[in-house]
Design an enzyme around this catalytic site. Sequence first.
Site, PDB file in Angstrom:
ATOM      1  CG  PHE A 163      -1.927   1.072   1.234  1.00  0.00           C
ATOM      2  CD1 PHE A 163      -3.024   0.989   0.396  1.00  0.00           C
ATOM      3  CD2 PHE A 163      -1.789   2.185   2.030  1.00  0.00           C
ATOM      4  CE1 PHE A 163      -3.978   1.998   0.373  1.00  0.00           C
ATOM      5  CE2 PHE A 163      -2.733   3.206   2.006  1.00  0.00           C
ATOM      6  CZ  PHE A 163      -3.827   3.112   1.179  1.00  0.00           C
ATOM      7  NE  ARG A 214     -10.056  -1.999  -3.057  1.00  0.00           N
ATOM      8  CZ  ARG A 214      -9.540  -1.584  -1.910  1.00  0.00           C
ATOM      9  NH1 ARG A 214      -8.412  -2.118  -1.450  1.00  0.00           N
ATOM     10  NH2 ARG A 214     -10.133  -0.645  -1.207  1.00  0.00           N
ATOM     11  CE1 TYR A 272      -9.416   2.875   6.878  1.00  0.00           C
ATOM     12  CE2 TYR A 272      -8.395   3.867   8.786  1.00  0.00           C
ATOM     13  CZ  TYR A 272      -8.373   3.572   7.455  1.00  0.00           C
ATOM     14  OH  TYR A 272      -7.318   3.973   6.685  1.00  0.00           O
ATOM     15  CE  LYS A 273      -7.799  -0.685   5.119  1.00  0.00           C
ATOM     16  NZ  LYS A 273      -8.389   0.119   4.031  1.00  0.00           N
TER      17      LYS A 273
END
Lengths: 373, 373
Positions: free
Chosen positions: B112, B349, B204-205
């Site tokens: 990332f 995605r 937060y995912k």
Amino acid sequence: MNDPLAHVRALFDLDDDVVYLDGNSLGAPPRAVAERMAHVVRHQWGRRLIRGWSEGWWEAPQRVGDRIGRLVGAAPGQVVVADSTSVNLFKALMAAARGSDRAEIVVDAGTFPTDGYLARSVAELTGLALRSAPPDRLELTERTAVVLLNHVDYRTGRLLDMAALTERAHAVGAKVVWDLCHSVGVLPIELDALGVDLAVGCTYKFLNGGPGSPAFLYVPTAAQPSFEQPLTGWNGHREPFAMAEDYRPDPGVARARVGTPDILSLLALDAALDVWDGVALADVRAKGLALTAHFMALVEDLSGIEVITPRDEWRGHQVSLRHPEARRLTGELADRQVIGDHRPPDVLRFGFAPLYNTFDETERAATTLAKLL
Amino acid sequence: MNDPLAHVRALFDLDDDVVYLDGNSLGAPPRAVAERMAHVVRHQWGRRLIRGWSEGWWEAPQRVGDRIGRLVGAAPGQVVVADSTSVNLFKALMAAARGSDRAEIVVDAGTFPTDGYLARSVAELTGLALRSAPPDRLELTERTAVVLLNHVDYRTGRLLDMAALTERAHAVGAKVVWDLCHSVGVLPIELDALGVDLAVGCTYKFLNGGPGSPAFLYVPTAAQPSFEQPLTGWNGHREPFAMAEDYRPDPGVARARVGTPDILSLLALDAALDVWDGVALADVRAKGLALTAHFMALVEDLSGIEVITPRDEWRGHQVSLRHPEARRLTGELADRQVIGDHRPPDVLRFGFAPLYNTFDETERAATTLAKLL
């Protein structure tokens, strides 16, 4: 006493039987915050889900930053709300010190500890020396790369002369970083007009953003192109969603952002800032000086008490008293619903927040303290 | 299909007409969060004011950290919730690289972006070289100080073999930092058992902590005494309230703390973690593999679609599809209430969160995509 801010107290969710004099540590909650939080969770996060990011969340650090900018004399586009004060100090000091051909970082000797710790860390990373000096004997020279100063001393409440000290730093070509934690929201500040290089501050004291609410960082427009800090998170990228391999900082103040902003806390702060609508900082300052003067007059002759906050105008909105039993007294005051705090070894602190504290509370606090002594 | 997690969906505040397949970017809100937030603001902050800090707030980063520890195979006292993933990456990489007598930092080439940016920054500060390499050709040697790896690739969904790669790093005496952003909460992780050196992750995912909720950092007990990071904020101090002049880090994981924790966001995350009570990660993993397999089977023959997520077990809980019109398709799916996301230039995605996504939703998403093609 005439109080042009008397109507503002109703905007806060405070119990009337509590005399809350610790807003210099944690501000009281504006009434609007709880409902706004529920709205953000239920209607923004819950209904809009990921789409919230393109419906106001992504730009919130700069938008809320601009609202704080109005309280510190910063034109739009120069303040970002993000991270903690400590992290912002690191960014600011690294940006100011790294690559400097000068020899030292100077910090105000009465500095809040975290400022000194971060300055030490930055000195080690950059190879500069760190020197601690009292604000009235800073001895800045052409060896000085950057000086970090606390606008209001957290222990004594002493207020520094931002105009004079900024000018003195600039006279020797040094940069100045101001820590506004204890002054933002209590007095007029003119960062742009004074040409301040960088500033940081917290939002959970006199800005009432909530426990640990995100801090802010001021990077003036002219300094933005050269503001380089090592926390090169993707939120500071020029094109964050391009997912590019190389870091290219945003041309504006967003380069001071790092990771994904903490939206719940940020929007709680946003709601809390609504209490400032229609409030003039000059009125806040005048009331703060009056409240603190009144309190000092009521307690200065009490047995064993030494007032260590300046009597002249060079003070923030707190009164600090020295007493050998400071810790015990703080606890006993709290038992009687008068809430201040204790700073070791022997200081009692009382913060006066003009948006919600009253002259009546000032008298109740002084009377309660007098009874304990 | 038998679904032992079917009852968990009721704990989330999700609209039934929305097929939300972006929980790998922002998890959905557990129902308990809105009410908890209002409670924290009204009853903790509002009634207890500054006293909240000694009634649970101060220790919350470690307490909530231990709750996450249970999801990543970390015994108590080794995980702290604080700051953003980017800031935690900085701490972890600086702690691992600084003072090393080795020559390079290696990052997974599919990393990332923020991981690569921070690794570059740490390389510059420490004087080490930075080398990017594909995870199947890392070529770690005795020159390697530290390798930073993404457990699940954010673009393709490929899952790395944490056991084998950790062992390979250790075989040459290198340290390994794992980024768990896309794997925490979707599969069993065994940080302690594998002897992982350091790990970071976001909440937060798949942990549903809310937009930008604070991230976590794992520092195993044995590594804590030598864990030194330059963000020496007062919260990491051994005696934070002594307000001492010198920074002396906490002996435990609290040394990874920096500034004042963001309590509103942290306690929102705390409330969100309640959905894990009684949930087995093995069930979550099994359902995630089943959901993604089902979706891949339904879309793999669609015109113009290339599935780039691994078909074998080495995948996380997302399915990534390549299509030249990926951006347009993502928008049109959202118009039809099927929410995934787009990663440039040409990837769609779809994240599958086993706690709330269903097989029926999987079919609705595939059918909607088929109609668009």
